[in-house]
Design a protein around this motif. Structure first.
Motif, PDB file in Angstrom:
ATOM      1  N   GLY A  43       0.817  -1.212   0.000  1.00  0.00           N
ATOM      2  CA  GLY A  43       0.000   0.000   0.000  1.00  0.00           C
ATOM      3  C   GLY A  43       0.850   1.261   0.000  1.00  0.00           C
ATOM      4  N   LYS A  44       1.925   1.238   0.779  1.00  0.00           N
ATOM      5  CA  LYS A  44       2.833   2.388   0.813  1.00  0.00           C
ATOM      6  C   LYS A  44       3.485   2.593  -0.544  1.00  0.00           C
ATOM      7  CE  LYS A  44       4.083   1.963   5.691  1.00  0.00           C
ATOM      8  NZ  LYS A  44       5.163   1.645   6.634  1.00  0.00           N
ATOM      9  N   SER A  45       3.902   1.502  -1.163  1.00  0.00           N
ATOM     10  CA  SER A  45       4.534   1.579  -2.480  1.00  0.00           C
ATOM     11  C   SER A  45       3.564   2.144  -3.514  1.00  0.00           C
ATOM     12  CB  SER A  45       5.013   0.193  -2.901  1.00  0.00           C
ATOM     13  OG  SER A  45       5.486   0.206  -4.220  1.00  0.00           O
ATOM     14  N   LEU A  46       2.327   1.684  -3.460  1.00  0.00           N
ATOM     15  CA  LEU A  46       1.303   2.172  -4.385  1.00  0.00           C
ATOM     16  C   LEU A  46       1.039   3.661  -4.167  1.00  0.00           C
ATOM     17  CD1 LEU A  46      -0.631   1.220  -6.615  1.00  0.00           C
ATOM     18  CD2 LEU A  46      -2.300   0.727  -4.819  1.00  0.00           C
ATOM     19  N   TRP A  69      -6.717   8.511  -9.531  1.00  0.00           N
ATOM     20  CA  TRP A  69      -7.560   7.316  -9.656  1.00  0.00           C
ATOM     21  C   TRP A  69      -7.029   6.407 -10.754  1.00  0.00           C
ATOM     22  CZ3 TRP A  69     -12.674  10.496 -10.123  1.00  0.00           C
ATOM     23  CH2 TRP A  69     -13.006  11.029  -8.887  1.00  0.00           C
ATOM     24  N   LEU A  70      -6.708   7.010 -11.906  1.00  0.00           N
ATOM     25  CA  LEU A  70      -6.200   6.216 -13.032  1.00  0.00           C
ATOM     26  C   LEU A  70      -4.850   5.570 -12.698  1.00  0.00           C
ATOM     27  CD1 LEU A  70      -7.177   8.541 -16.021  1.00  0.00           C
ATOM     28  CD2 LEU A  70      -8.316   6.430 -15.276  1.00  0.00           C
ATOM     29  N   ALA A  71      -4.004   6.307 -11.990  1.00  0.00           N
ATOM     30  CA  ALA A  71      -2.702   5.756 -11.598  1.00  0.00           C
ATOM     31  C   ALA A  71      -2.886   4.559 -10.663  1.00  0.00           C
ATOM     32  CB  ALA A  71      -1.847   6.824 -10.925  1.00  0.00           C
ATOM     33  N   MET A  72      -3.800   4.665  -9.709  1.00  0.00           N
ATOM     34  CA  MET A  72      -4.049   3.555  -8.793  1.00  0.00           C
ATOM     35  C   MET A  72      -4.565   2.346  -9.566  1.00  0.00           C
ATOM     36  SD  MET A  72      -3.106   4.528  -5.838  1.00  0.00           S
ATOM     37  CE  MET A  72      -1.887   5.533  -6.639  1.00  0.00           C
ATOM     38  N   ILE A  95       3.124   5.896  -2.949  1.00  0.00           N
ATOM     39  CA  ILE A  95       4.282   6.658  -3.419  1.00  0.00           C
ATOM     40  C   ILE A  95       4.263   6.776  -4.942  1.00  0.00           C
ATOM     41  CG2 ILE A  95       6.804   6.592  -3.631  1.00  0.00           C
ATOM     42  CD1 ILE A  95       6.815   5.460  -0.736  1.00  0.00           C
ATOM     43  N   LYS A  96       3.929   5.695  -5.624  1.00  0.00           N
ATOM     44  CA  LYS A  96       3.837   5.745  -7.088  1.00  0.00           C
ATOM     45  C   LYS A  96       2.747   6.704  -7.531  1.00  0.00           C
ATOM     46  CE  LYS A  96       5.403   0.998  -7.868  1.00  0.00           C
ATOM     47  NZ  LYS A  96       4.976  -0.365  -8.275  1.00  0.00           N
ATOM     48  N   GLY A  97       1.604   6.669  -6.850  1.00  0.00           N
ATOM     49  CA  GLY A  97       0.508   7.582  -7.183  1.00  0.00           C
ATOM     50  C   GLY A  97       0.889   9.031  -6.974  1.00  0.00           C
ATOM     51  N   ILE A  98       1.575   9.318  -5.890  1.00  0.00           N
ATOM     52  CA  ILE A  98       2.019  10.689  -5.616  1.00  0.00           C
ATOM     53  C   ILE A  98       3.045  11.127  -6.656  1.00  0.00           C
ATOM     54  CG2 ILE A  98       3.298  12.111  -3.968  1.00  0.00           C
ATOM     55  CD1 ILE A  98       1.801  10.513  -1.736  1.00  0.00           C
ATOM     56  N   ALA A  99       3.922  10.227  -7.080  1.00  0.00           N
ATOM     57  CA  ALA A  99       4.902  10.563  -8.120  1.00  0.00           C
ATOM     58  C   ALA A  99       4.192  10.932  -9.432  1.00  0.00           C
ATOM     59  CB  ALA A  99       5.860   9.398  -8.347  1.00  0.00           C
ATOM     60  N   VAL A 100       3.173  10.179  -9.796  1.00  0.00           N
ATOM     61  CA  VAL A 100       2.395  10.492 -11.007  1.00  0.00           C
ATOM     62  C   VAL A 100       1.748  11.865 -10.862  1.00  0.00           C
ATOM     63  CG1 VAL A 100       0.326   9.863 -12.330  1.00  0.00           C
ATOM     64  CG2 VAL A 100       1.975   8.109 -11.689  1.00  0.00           C
ATOM     65  N   GLN A 101       1.178  12.143  -9.697  1.00  0.00           N
ATOM     66  CA  GLN A 101       0.548  13.442  -9.461  1.00  0.00           C
ATOM     67  C   GLN A 101       1.552  14.587  -9.586  1.00  0.00           C
ATOM     68  OE1 GLN A 101      -1.079  13.170  -5.545  1.00  0.00           O
ATOM     69  NE2 GLN A 101      -2.664  11.714  -6.155  1.00  0.00           N
ATOM     70  N   TRP A 122      -4.063   1.695 -12.789  1.00  0.00           N
ATOM     71  CA  TRP A 122      -2.968   1.218 -13.641  1.00  0.00           C
ATOM     72  C   TRP A 122      -1.959   0.395 -12.841  1.00  0.00           C
ATOM     73  CZ3 TRP A 122      -1.506   0.645 -18.547  1.00  0.00           C
ATOM     74  CH2 TRP A 122      -0.156   0.433 -18.809  1.00  0.00           C
ATOM     75  N   PHE A 123      -1.517   0.928 -11.692  1.00  0.00           N
ATOM     76  CA  PHE A 123      -0.496   0.240 -10.899  1.00  0.00           C
ATOM     77  C   PHE A 123      -1.046  -1.039 -10.256  1.00  0.00           C
ATOM     78  CE2 PHE A 123       1.560   4.568 -10.648  1.00  0.00           C
ATOM     79  CZ  PHE A 123       2.573   4.239 -11.526  1.00  0.00           C
ATOM     80  N   ASN A 124      -2.330  -1.087  -9.983  1.00  0.00           N
ATOM     81  CA  ASN A 124      -2.930  -2.321  -9.458  1.00  0.00           C
ATOM     82  C   ASN A 124      -2.977  -3.419 -10.510  1.00  0.00           C
ATOM     83  OD1 ASN A 124      -3.457  -2.265  -6.740  1.00  0.00           O
ATOM     84  ND2 ASN A 124      -5.380  -1.189  -6.978  1.00  0.00           N
TER      85      ASN A 124
END
Length: 126
Positions: A9-12, A117-120, A14-20, A122-124
């Motif tokens: 969850g933390k990794s997800l 939302w889209l990043a979450m 961080i990835k979402g925040i990076a996309v933002q 996509w990464f899932n």
């Protein structure tokens, strides 16, 4: 041996925040080139989502594990309240102090929200 149950969850998050952050910087640069007068509105729109979301992500991942079930639920509830309050405060400041243009501020807010939302999603999937 301890296992961090919230690591994925933390990794997800961080990835979402990076996309933002990448999308936010891109929007601000494009706006600066095309509509320089509205850059502050776009920047405030971006900040009104990204800052509360980063604080929310930190807040909810403070506790993890089955033994801390109550604390995790409480952190989630508190984090959501904190995120809503901070977002509202930023909107109030943006419209009252900076007299931000509503279309650009809310447009930037909406774009960054949807990108998260889209990043979450996509990464899932990957």
């Amino acid at each position: 041996m301890q296992t961090d149950l919230a690591a994925s969850g933390k990794s997800l998050a961080i990835k979402g925040i990076a996309v933002q952050l990448v999308l936010s910087a891109t929007m601000i640069i494009i706006c600066a080139l095309i509509w320089p007068y509205y850059v502050s509105s776009v920047a405030l729109g971006v900040i009104s989502f990204v800052l509360p979301h980063c604080i929310f992500a930190f807040w909810i991942f403070r506790h993890a594990g089955a033994s801390k079930n109550q604390q995790v639920v409480r952190s989630l509830s508190q984090g959501m309240k904190l995120k809503l309050a901070l977002t509202s405060l930023i909107f109030i400041v943006a419209f009252s102090v900076f007299t931000a243009h509503p279309l650009f501020l809310l447009g930037a807010y909406a774009i960054v929200t949807v990108s998260q939302w889209l990043a979450m999603f996509w990464f899932n999937q990957h």
